[in-house]
Design a protein around this motif. Structure first.
Motif, short mmCIF file in Angstrom:
data_model
loop_
_atom_site.label_atom_id
_atom_site.label_comp_id
_atom_site.label_asym_id
_atom_site.label_seq_id
_atom_site.Cartn_x
_atom_site.Cartn_y
_atom_site.Cartn_z
N ILE A 32 40.19 48.74 39.66
CA ILE A 32 40.95 47.70 40.57
C ILE A 32 42.07 47.14 39.39
O ILE A 32 41.72 46.69 38.68
N LYS A 34 34.26 48.25 52.00
CA LYS A 34 35.85 48.37 51.74
C LYS A 34 36.39 47.29 52.44
O LYS A 34 36.14 46.99 53.58
N PRO A 53 38.60 48.57 47.39
CA PRO A 53 39.22 49.69 48.20
C PRO A 53 38.46 50.64 48.68
O PRO A 53 39.05 51.39 49.67
N VAL A 94 37.13 53.82 41.61
CA VAL A 94 38.47 53.30 41.79
C VAL A 94 38.59 52.12 40.91
O VAL A 94 37.73 51.28 40.96
N ARG A 107 41.17 42.88 47.05
CA ARG A 107 40.12 43.56 47.84
C ARG A 107 39.28 44.58 47.44
O ARG A 107 40.06 45.64 46.82
#
Length: 395
Positions: free
Chosen positions: A98, A119, A195, A96, A193
């Motif tokens: 960010i 996470k 993910p 992922v 934060r």
């Protein structure tokens, strides 16, 4: 005259040597006298050649003396495998990127590149003074709206406040509550934060940088498992199933072979290459592999069953390959066609059945119909140069 005498002397010497050699051959070579008598030459010369008598043996003892010591092995059964080899690219199980949802200045970076993150862990903090002020102001407005509702509710009982005024106070309180929620949301957007669980990659930003919405900050990858995409020809579509094992060899790590399994099969065949995309999953909890690595993928599909013999049993002649089968205690030459070579066996097509015995040691002295005596060759006598020559011919 001298020359004639010399020639006669040489002739006498030659005849003498021939006679001595013939006497030695007849005397010491078994069966020589008998063979010579069959030719009729002694009768023509008027010479009586007595055949040397051999001690008589029983037929069973004779067969035992003529039996050849060999090492036997049992024929088994094996499936003809269709091997598919392809090159696949590995990628993380999840990855992922960010991105920030708002504009602002980077105030702090909480994790170094490469660190494991869970996470929900805070990775980047943006400057948030304006958002904190807005939240405090919204809370003050909410407190005032709550007080107004409480005060007007007491006055409504005495009838000094109209119903319309009281409803307006309630709406003002509700609006103040929404303003607090908006301010809290804006403040939460100043904190970025993780993910997913994984490891943080190299940052694209530094502390003090001003970023805008949707700017990429870093990538979090879950590389506890790798996904390897590769392609197979359309002819084997009906044979491939999820869960099948595949052998994977990292091209950057020669000699290392790993085992994965097919996790996903695509639904559409590529029209240009006539291939189907397959995805295999490989465990990487040891964290020794990285996304982006190339893999050699080997997929084995079971097929038709054939007799399997030891590689030493396969021999070669000018007529092709064959094996020596032990049937009724005798050597039988069985022509075979090699269908597949494995590391420990050879699949052949021929007149062989699983459970039969074939010769793997001592093949160099065999002839069709020769009696066989099974033995365990512990001295290596049966593994001499003739068998090595046969092995060389096979290769």
């Amino acid at each position: 005259m001298t020359a004639l005498f010399s020639a006669l002397r040489q002739l006498v010497l030659i005849l003498l040597l021939i006679g001595v050699a013939a006497w030695g051959w007849i005397t010491y070579v078994p069966g020589a006298a008998e063979w010579l008598n069959r030719t009729g030459l002694p009768d023509a010369l008027g010479v009586d050649v007595a055949a040397k008598q051999q001690p008589k043996q029983s037929s069973s003892a004779s067969r035992r003396s003529q039996a050849v010591s060999v090492v036997l092995d049992t024929v088994t059964s094996g499936a003809l495998n269709d091997r598919i080899t392809a090159i696949g690219d590995g990628r993380a199980r999840r990855a992922v990127t960010i991105r920030s949802q708002t504009t602002g200045r980077v105030d702090s970076i909480e994790f170094p590149p490469g660190a494991p993150v869970e996470k929900g862990a805070v990775i980047v903090r943006l400057e948030n003074e304006a958002e904190r002020i807005a939240l405090e102001s919204a809370r003050i407005a909410l407190d005032k709206a709550v007080d107004d509702v409480e005060r007007l509710s007491r006055l409504e009982v005495s009838g000094t406040v109209s119903e319309v005024r009281f409803r307006e106070a309630i709406l003002a309180r509700r609006n103040a509550e929404l303003q607090v929620r908006q301010a809290e949301f804006d403040l939460s957007q100043r904190v970025i934060r993780a993910p997913i669980d994984g490891r943080i990659g190299i940052y694209e930003i530094e502390v003090g940088d001003r970023i805008t919405a949707q700017d990429p900050l870093a990538t979090v990858t879950d590389r506890s498992g790798l996904l390897i995409d590769f392609r197979v020809p359309e002819r084997i579509i009906g044979q491939v199933q999820t869960g099948m094992a595949v052998k994977l060899r990292p091209l950057a790590q020669p000699g290392r072979t790993l085992t994965g399994h097919i996790s996903t099969i695509d639904t559409v065949v590529d029209r240009a290459s006539r291939t189907l995309r397959i995805r295999a999953e490989l465990d990487n909890r040891s964290d020794t592999l990285r996304p982006g690595m190339a893999f050699e993928v080997n997929l084995t599909l079971p097929g038709q069953s054939f007799p399997a013999v030891d590689p030493l049993a396969v021999q070669w002649s000018n007529e092709g390959s064959f094996v020596w089968a032990a049937r009724a205690g005798k050597a039988v030459r069985v022509p075979v066609k090699i269908r597949q070579r494995n590391s420990d066996s050879v699949l052949v097509e021929g007149d062989l059945q699983a459970g039969e015995q074939v010769v793997i040691e001592g093949v160099q002295v065999l002839r069709p119909g020769v009696e066989l005596r099974s033995t365990t060759d512990t001295s290596g006598a049966l593994r001499g140069a003739p068998r090595l020559a046969n092995s060389a011919r096979r290769t």
